[in-house]
Design a protein around this motif. Structure first.
Motif, PDB file in Angstrom:
ATOM      1  N   VAL A 278      20.536  96.057  34.134  1.00  0.00           N
ATOM      2  CA  VAL A 278      19.494  95.501  33.268  1.00  0.00           C
ATOM      3  C   VAL A 278      20.172  94.799  32.090  1.00  0.00           C
ATOM      4  O   VAL A 278      21.219  95.236  31.621  1.00  0.00           O
ATOM      5  CB  VAL A 278      18.536  96.595  32.734  1.00  0.00           C
ATOM      6  N   PRO A 279      19.592  93.697  31.604  1.00  0.00           N
ATOM      7  CA  PRO A 279      20.203  92.995  30.470  1.00  0.00           C
ATOM      8  C   PRO A 279      20.034  93.737  29.150  1.00  0.00           C
ATOM      9  O   PRO A 279      20.857  93.607  28.245  1.00  0.00           O
ATOM     10  CB  PRO A 279      19.477  91.646  30.455  1.00  0.00           C
ATOM     11  N   VAL A 280      18.932  94.500  28.993  1.00  0.00           N
ATOM     12  CA  VAL A 280      18.720  95.340  27.809  1.00  0.00           C
ATOM     13  C   VAL A 280      18.141  96.676  28.268  1.00  0.00           C
ATOM     14  O   VAL A 280      17.491  96.766  29.310  1.00  0.00           O
ATOM     15  CB  VAL A 280      17.761  94.684  26.780  1.00  0.00           C
TER      16      VAL A 280
ATOM     17  N   GLU B 289      16.692  75.781  21.733  1.00  0.00           N
ATOM     18  CA  GLU B 289      17.850  76.280  22.462  1.00  0.00           C
ATOM     19  C   GLU B 289      17.795  77.804  22.465  1.00  0.00           C
ATOM     20  O   GLU B 289      17.278  78.404  21.530  1.00  0.00           O
ATOM     21  CB  GLU B 289      19.152  75.793  21.808  1.00  0.00           C
ATOM     22  N   PRO B 290      18.293  78.420  23.562  1.00  0.00           N
ATOM     23  CA  PRO B 290      18.992  77.802  24.689  1.00  0.00           C
ATOM     24  C   PRO B 290      18.087  77.383  25.843  1.00  0.00           C
ATOM     25  O   PRO B 290      18.577  76.970  26.895  1.00  0.00           O
ATOM     26  CB  PRO B 290      19.923  78.917  25.143  1.00  0.00           C
TER      27      PRO B 290
ATOM     28  N   ILE C 249      19.384  85.365  24.312  1.00  0.00           N
ATOM     29  CA  ILE C 249      18.535  84.680  25.286  1.00  0.00           C
ATOM     30  C   ILE C 249      19.384  84.040  26.378  1.00  0.00           C
ATOM     31  O   ILE C 249      19.068  84.124  27.573  1.00  0.00           O
ATOM     32  CB  ILE C 249      17.665  83.618  24.597  1.00  0.00           C
ATOM     33  N   ARG C 250      20.479  83.403  25.969  1.00  0.00           N
ATOM     34  CA  ARG C 250      21.357  82.739  26.945  1.00  0.00           C
ATOM     35  C   ARG C 250      21.919  83.758  27.937  1.00  0.00           C
ATOM     36  O   ARG C 250      22.003  83.486  29.142  1.00  0.00           O
ATOM     37  CB  ARG C 250      22.487  82.013  26.211  1.00  0.00           C
ATOM     38  N   ARG C 251      22.303  84.913  27.435  1.00  0.00           N
ATOM     39  CA  ARG C 251      22.834  85.955  28.316  1.00  0.00           C
ATOM     40  C   ARG C 251      21.762  86.429  29.302  1.00  0.00           C
ATOM     41  O   ARG C 251      22.059  86.712  30.462  1.00  0.00           O
ATOM     42  CB  ARG C 251      23.345  87.132  27.480  1.00  0.00           C
ATOM     43  N   THR C 252      20.522  86.510  28.840  1.00  0.00           N
ATOM     44  CA  THR C 252      19.429  86.931  29.724  1.00  0.00           C
ATOM     45  C   THR C 252      19.179  85.885  30.801  1.00  0.00           C
ATOM     46  O   THR C 252      18.979  86.218  31.979  1.00  0.00           O
ATOM     47  CB  THR C 252      18.142  87.177  28.915  1.00  0.00           C
ATOM     48  N   ILE C 253      19.183  84.615  30.422  1.00  0.00           N
ATOM     49  CA  ILE C 253      19.008  83.536  31.401  1.00  0.00           C
ATOM     50  C   ILE C 253      20.119  83.587  32.443  1.00  0.00           C
ATOM     51  O   ILE C 253      19.872  83.492  33.658  1.00  0.00           O
ATOM     52  CB  ILE C 253      18.969  82.167  30.694  1.00  0.00           C
ATOM     53  N   ASP C 254      21.361  83.747  31.998  1.00  0.00           N
ATOM     54  CA  ASP C 254      22.482  83.825  32.927  1.00  0.00           C
ATOM     55  C   ASP C 254      22.371  85.054  33.834  1.00  0.00           C
ATOM     56  O   ASP C 254      22.707  84.994  35.027  1.00  0.00           O
ATOM     57  CB  ASP C 254      23.802  83.879  32.157  1.00  0.00           C
TER      58      ASP C 254
ATOM     59  N   THR D  87      22.501  83.391  37.403  1.00  0.00           N
ATOM     60  CA  THR D  87      23.883  83.122  37.781  1.00  0.00           C
ATOM     61  C   THR D  87      24.456  84.294  38.578  1.00  0.00           C
ATOM     62  O   THR D  87      24.582  85.391  38.049  1.00  0.00           O
ATOM     63  CB  THR D  87      24.778  82.890  36.543  1.00  0.00           C
ATOM     64  N   PRO D  88      24.806  84.113  39.849  1.00  0.00           N
ATOM     65  CA  PRO D  88      25.390  85.187  40.639  1.00  0.00           C
ATOM     66  C   PRO D  88      26.665  85.686  39.998  1.00  0.00           C
ATOM     67  O   PRO D  88      27.378  84.939  39.314  1.00  0.00           O
ATOM     68  CB  PRO D  88      25.657  84.530  41.993  1.00  0.00           C
ATOM     69  N   PRO D  89      27.020  86.965  40.205  1.00  0.00           N
ATOM     70  CA  PRO D  89      28.192  87.563  39.547  1.00  0.00           C
ATOM     71  C   PRO D  89      29.492  86.823  39.789  1.00  0.00           C
ATOM     72  O   PRO D  89      30.361  86.810  38.942  1.00  0.00           O
ATOM     73  CB  PRO D  89      28.230  88.974  40.153  1.00  0.00           C
ATOM     74  N   ASN D  90      29.643  86.182  40.941  1.00  0.00           N
ATOM     75  CA  ASN D  90      30.921  85.536  41.283  1.00  0.00           C
ATOM     76  C   ASN D  90      30.999  84.098  40.813  1.00  0.00           C
ATOM     77  O   ASN D  90      32.027  83.441  40.996  1.00  0.00           O
ATOM     78  CB  ASN D  90      31.146  85.591  42.794  1.00  0.00           C
ATOM     79  N   ASP D  91      29.926  83.546  40.228  1.00  0.00           N
ATOM     80  CA  ASP D  91      29.949  82.157  39.756  1.00  0.00           C
ATOM     81  C   ASP D  91      30.758  82.028  38.460  1.00  0.00           C
ATOM     82  O   ASP D  91      30.786  82.939  37.647  1.00  0.00           O
ATOM     83  CB  ASP D  91      28.512  81.652  39.533  1.00  0.00           C
TER      84      ASP D  91
END
Length: 433
Positions: free
Chosen positions: A69-71, A210-211, A420-425, A429-433
């Motif tokens: 989870v992000p948070v 932004e972001p 916010i940017r971290r949540t979007i990623d 964004t898959p872990p290996n990207d």
């Protein structure tokens, strides 16, 4: 003895590697398991009860980082494979029930609240655990139950009678995106053109910040045209009660501007069969108010002059788990004990400041950081400003002003921007990207 220890470590590492390598298709089908619960109790005792289960077409949530989870949130849903005990899905959330527990009414009466959570539909039997945390981040209630995908009492929702919707923005890659559904509340059938106009205003406001602006192609957005019998919303303090799609009302917890709905089952009934994960409810009213709850919904008035900043602010709550950075002496709500570090990324009590935004503060910045009258300093400086999370003392925010503090500030501060940017990623964004 040493060889046995090394072997045990290698086996553990292999097990962890296997868990990380597990894909969505190992455990899930492309459908949604909707879980309806009743949270009830008072300040002394809290209970969780299972209400209903639904299967809904397609799954629009995350397909990787399934056990992360992000948070942390004020609660979590954890899904485990019934046979192995492996955690195969996890999500965090907050609820109005837990917020209500911080109010004096919770010491005098018991109340119940609807809550609805979405998870990917498992291929085999799973154990679902719901955990609720108090403001000291201690577990106050928990429920574990089995869900068998072939259970004949799981309701099928969203295959027919789907609420009409329009796609307002298509993501560049709809398999790796964040799905947002705007829902009409208090709009009659003849007012749906007004609703669509309001949706576009909200979209323009959100992606002016932004972001979100630079990641706009990662968002898929639909407008769900749920009609109401009456136009507007309920205002209990004026004796006005309207018959609307999800029965929203002002005066939540007796706060004039707190506009919410307690009817989460009807909210998700309106959305069944539409592509959604995050929810923005637009309310057809010109009175000021709104609310945002992590991984539940963002609800905002649509026809007040401050509509645009409010809908963005509330999305900061519901999407990224950002905390309120303002404080009111007359509304001192003891939600953040000063000896516990808040999980919200933009609040701190200094208990674990090292893992918040200390890395963004320039050397020599005083703690606590004093206010300035220089607009450039106000915009760019990251520091440690006292007064946040409804408390004038003991809780700190990262900047003098921010979208999470006032409606007048036009931007998210650097700390909120990063969160916010971290949540979007995290979602796209898959872990290996």
């Amino acid at each position: 003895m040493k060889k046995s220890y090394v072997l045990a470590v290698l086996l553990l590492l292999c097990s962890l590697s296997h868990a990380l390598a597990q894909s969505f298709d190992d455990y899930f089908t492309d459908a949604t398991l909707r879980l309806d619960y009743i949270f009830s109790g008072d300040i002394n005792n809290q209970e969780i009860s299972l209400d209903e289960l639904h299967i809904v077409p397609r799954w629009y949530g995350k397909r990787y980082r399934l056990g992360e989870v992000p948070v942390r949130g004020n609660g979590q849903l954890v899904m485990r494979d019934h046979h192995s005990g492996t955690v195969i899905y996890r999500n965090s959330f907050s609820t109005l029930f837990q917020e209500w527990l911080s109010y004096p009414e919770a010491s005098t009466i018991r109340r119940s609240f609807q809550n609805v959570f979405l998870a990917p539909m498992p291929k085999d039997s799973v154990d679902i655990t719901i955990e609720l945390y108090n403001n000291r981040q201690q577990t106050i209630a928990t429920l574990t139950h089995i869900v068998a995908p072939d259970d004949i009492l799981i309701r099928h929702s969203g295959w027919k009678g789907v609420t009409p919707y329009e796609t307002l923005q298509q993501a560049r890659d709809t398999t790796r995106c964040i799905h947002i559904a705007f829902l009409a509340e208090g709009y009659q059938e003849k007012e749906m053109d007004v609703f669509l106009t309001d949706c576009r205003k909200a979209i323009n406001a959100l992606f002016a910040h932004e972001p979100f602006k630079s990641t706009r192609d990662r968002f898929n957005i639909v407008a769900v045209k749920s009609p109401s019998v009456d136009s507007g919303t309920s205002i209990p303090r004026k004796g006005i009660w309207k018959n609307t799609a999800i029965h929203s009302h002002f005066d939540t917890f007796y706060s004039d501007r707190y506009l919410t709905t307690l009817h989460l089952k009807e909210l998700h009934d309106c959305l069944a069969g539409t592509p959604y994960e995050h929810i923005i409810v637009l309310v057809n009213t010109d009175l000021y108010g709104g609310g945002g709850i992590l991984n539940s919904y963002n609800l905002s008035m649509a026809h007040h002059s401050l509509f645009k900043p409010v809908v963005v602010h509330e999305f900061g709550h519901s999407f990224a788990g950002l905390g309120d950075e303002y404080a009111y002496e007359q509304e001192a709500i003891p939600m953040y004990p000063h000896d516990v570090e808040p999980w919200e990324p933009n609040l701190t009590t200094l208990v674990d400041f090292q893992n918040k935004w200390k890395d963004l503060i320039e050397e020599g910045t005083p703690f606590p950081t004093p206010s300035s009258t220089d607009p450039k300093v106000i915009k760019n400086r990251v520091g440690l400003f006292e007064g946040a999370g409804y408390s004038l003392k003991g809780v700190y925010r990262p900047s003098q002003d921010c979208r999470m503090r006032t409606n007048e500030n036009p931007v998210f501060c650097p700390v909120c921007d990063r969160a916010i940017r971290r949540t979007i990623d995290f979602y796209t964004t898959p872990p290996n990207d």
